[in-house]
Design an enzyme around this catalytic site. Structure first.
Site, short mmCIF file in Angstrom:
data_model
loop_
_atom_site.label_atom_id
_atom_site.label_comp_id
_atom_site.label_asym_id
_atom_site.label_seq_id
_atom_site.Cartn_x
_atom_site.Cartn_y
_atom_site.Cartn_z
N ASP A 79 0.82 -1.21 0.00
CA ASP A 79 0.00 0.00 0.00
C ASP A 79 0.86 1.26 0.00
O ASP A 79 2.08 1.20 0.19
CB ASP A 79 -0.96 0.00 1.20
CG ASP A 79 -0.28 -0.41 2.51
OD1 ASP A 79 0.97 -0.38 2.58
OD2 ASP A 79 -0.99 -0.75 3.47
N ASN A 95 -7.63 -3.19 14.22
CA ASN A 95 -9.01 -3.44 13.81
C ASN A 95 -9.10 -4.57 12.78
O ASN A 95 -10.12 -4.76 12.13
CB ASN A 95 -9.66 -2.15 13.25
CG ASN A 95 -8.95 -1.65 12.00
OD1 ASN A 95 -8.02 -2.29 11.50
ND2 ASN A 95 -9.39 -0.52 11.48
N HIS A 97 -7.28 -4.87 9.99
CA HIS A 97 -6.98 -4.56 8.59
C HIS A 97 -5.65 -5.18 8.15
O HIS A 97 -4.73 -5.35 8.94
CB HIS A 97 -7.01 -3.05 8.32
CG HIS A 97 -5.84 -2.26 8.80
ND1 HIS A 97 -5.91 -1.40 9.87
CD2 HIS A 97 -4.57 -2.15 8.34
CE1 HIS A 97 -4.74 -0.81 10.05
NE2 HIS A 97 -3.90 -1.26 9.13
N GLU A 110 -9.52 -1.75 5.15
CA GLU A 110 -10.20 -1.54 6.41
C GLU A 110 -11.42 -2.47 6.51
O GLU A 110 -11.87 -3.00 5.50
CB GLU A 110 -10.67 -0.07 6.50
CG GLU A 110 -9.53 0.95 6.47
CD GLU A 110 -8.79 1.05 7.80
OE1 GLU A 110 -8.93 0.14 8.66
OE2 GLU A 110 -8.06 2.04 7.97
C1 GLP Z 1 -0.42 0.08 8.61
C2 GLP Z 1 -0.04 -0.70 7.35
C3 GLP Z 1 -0.32 -2.17 7.49
C4 GLP Z 1 0.21 -2.66 8.82
C5 GLP Z 1 -0.48 -1.97 9.94
C6 GLP Z 1 -0.04 -2.43 11.32
O1 GLP Z 1 -1.71 0.53 8.60
N1 GLP Z 1 -0.70 -0.21 6.18
O2 GLP Z 1 0.26 -2.87 6.40
O3 GLP Z 1 0.03 -4.05 8.93
O4 GLP Z 1 -0.23 -0.58 9.83
O5 GLP Z 1 1.11 -1.73 11.71
P1 GLP Z 1 2.07 -2.15 12.86
O6 GLP Z 1 2.80 -3.35 12.39
O7 GLP Z 1 2.97 -0.98 13.05
O8 GLP Z 1 1.22 -2.42 14.04
#
Ligand code: GLP
Length: 261
Positions: free
Chosen positions: A71, A143, A145, A150
């Site tokens: 992304d 959440n 995702h 989302e």
């Molecule tokens: C962001 C990214 C996701 C990632 C998520 C969780 O929103 N777009 O790909 O999995 O955060 O992040 P973290 O690993 O820092 O908890």
């Protein structure tokens, strides 16, 4: 789906790195350039460090590999340090020797919906053009995702522009000067896109991820928890530490299965 529970985040990183190294070796053995799907966020950082160590030891080589980001934010100027392209260049390309020219990231520079949609369609073509993703690294949001899909994202969605939830923006505000600086939109691989990778590798550590991990691994397959699409993939691995595994009911069986045949 296979679930590996490790004592802590360091062991999770080492276990996950082994999966990527194996996938790269399989692609090379099949005569294809390895294609690795890359996630941002803090969850895979330990894994990327382990891959860098493995490169130094000569156990894996990314010089012929392609990287495909999950992304990207919409509207950040080129070169912005929090754009996912810059983050992945710093955390992955420089560490493991993947050429930045071989890193592809969804195009968040479109000025309107149709430009962004055209960029998203080109991204799908690029993935097809290299023969698909061998192993897709995933984190999971609190959440549920994955990527920036989302809750409510279609289970068959393709790369497209999406609005970020206020919870995700608040979670990611730590990377920006203020919440107002966090973009409101992103371009993300869709859940259908993610499902086409040959192997999925989800890494989650820490107690804050326990409810999302439990919902993704053992809850119903539902758009309300995008991570639950892993249940629909024939080769999905989940690597979690004890804290992130705390909500799993079927733990005993995962440990038995991890012990091997
Ligand atoms: C962001 C990214 C996701 C990632 C998520 C969780 O929103 N777009 O790909 O999995 O955060 O992040 P973290 O690993 O820092 O908890």
């Amino acid at each position: 789906m296979e679930v590996f529970v490790t004592a802590g985040p360091e062991e999770a990183a080492r276990r996950a790195a082994r999966v990527v190294i194996e996938a790269v070796a399989e692609s090379v053995a099949a005569g294809r350039a390895p294609v690795v799907g890359l996630a941002t966020g803090s969850s895979p950082l330990g894994l990327y460090k382990e891959l860098a160590l493995a490169v130094d030891r000569g156990q894996v080589d990314f010089s012929e590999a392609y990287g495909f980001a999950l992304d990207e934010y919409v509207g950040l100027p080129a070169g912005h340090p929090e754009s996912y392209r810059e983050v992945l260049v710093a955390e992955v390309c420089r560490r493991v020797g993947l050429a930045p020219e071989r890193l592809h990231v969804p195009d968040g520079s479109g000025r309107n919906e149709s430009e962004l949609a055209a960029g998203a369609a080109r991204y799908e073509e690029l993935i097809r053009g290299v023969g698909g993703i061998d192993v897709q690294i995933l984190g999971i949001g609190r959440n549920g995702h994955i990527g920036f899909n989302e809750p409510g994202s279609s289970l068959t969605s393709r790369t497209r522009v999406k609005r970020l939830s206020s919870r995700t923006r608040a979670d990611n505000a730590r990377f920006f000067e203020s919440l107002d600086d966090v973009p409101t939109h992103c371009v993300t691989q869709g859940l259908g896109t993610v499902l086409e990778a040959r192997r999925l590798l989800l890494v989650a550590t820490g107690a804050s991820k326990a409810p999302a991990v439990a919902a993704a691994v053992e809850g119903p397959l539902t758009a309300s928890c995008p991570g639950s699409v892993l249940q629909f993939h024939a080769d999905a691995l989940v690597v979690v530490d004890e804290a992130a595994a705390a909500g799993l009911r079927n733990r005993e069986y995962y440990d038995e299965s991890a012990a091997g045949l």
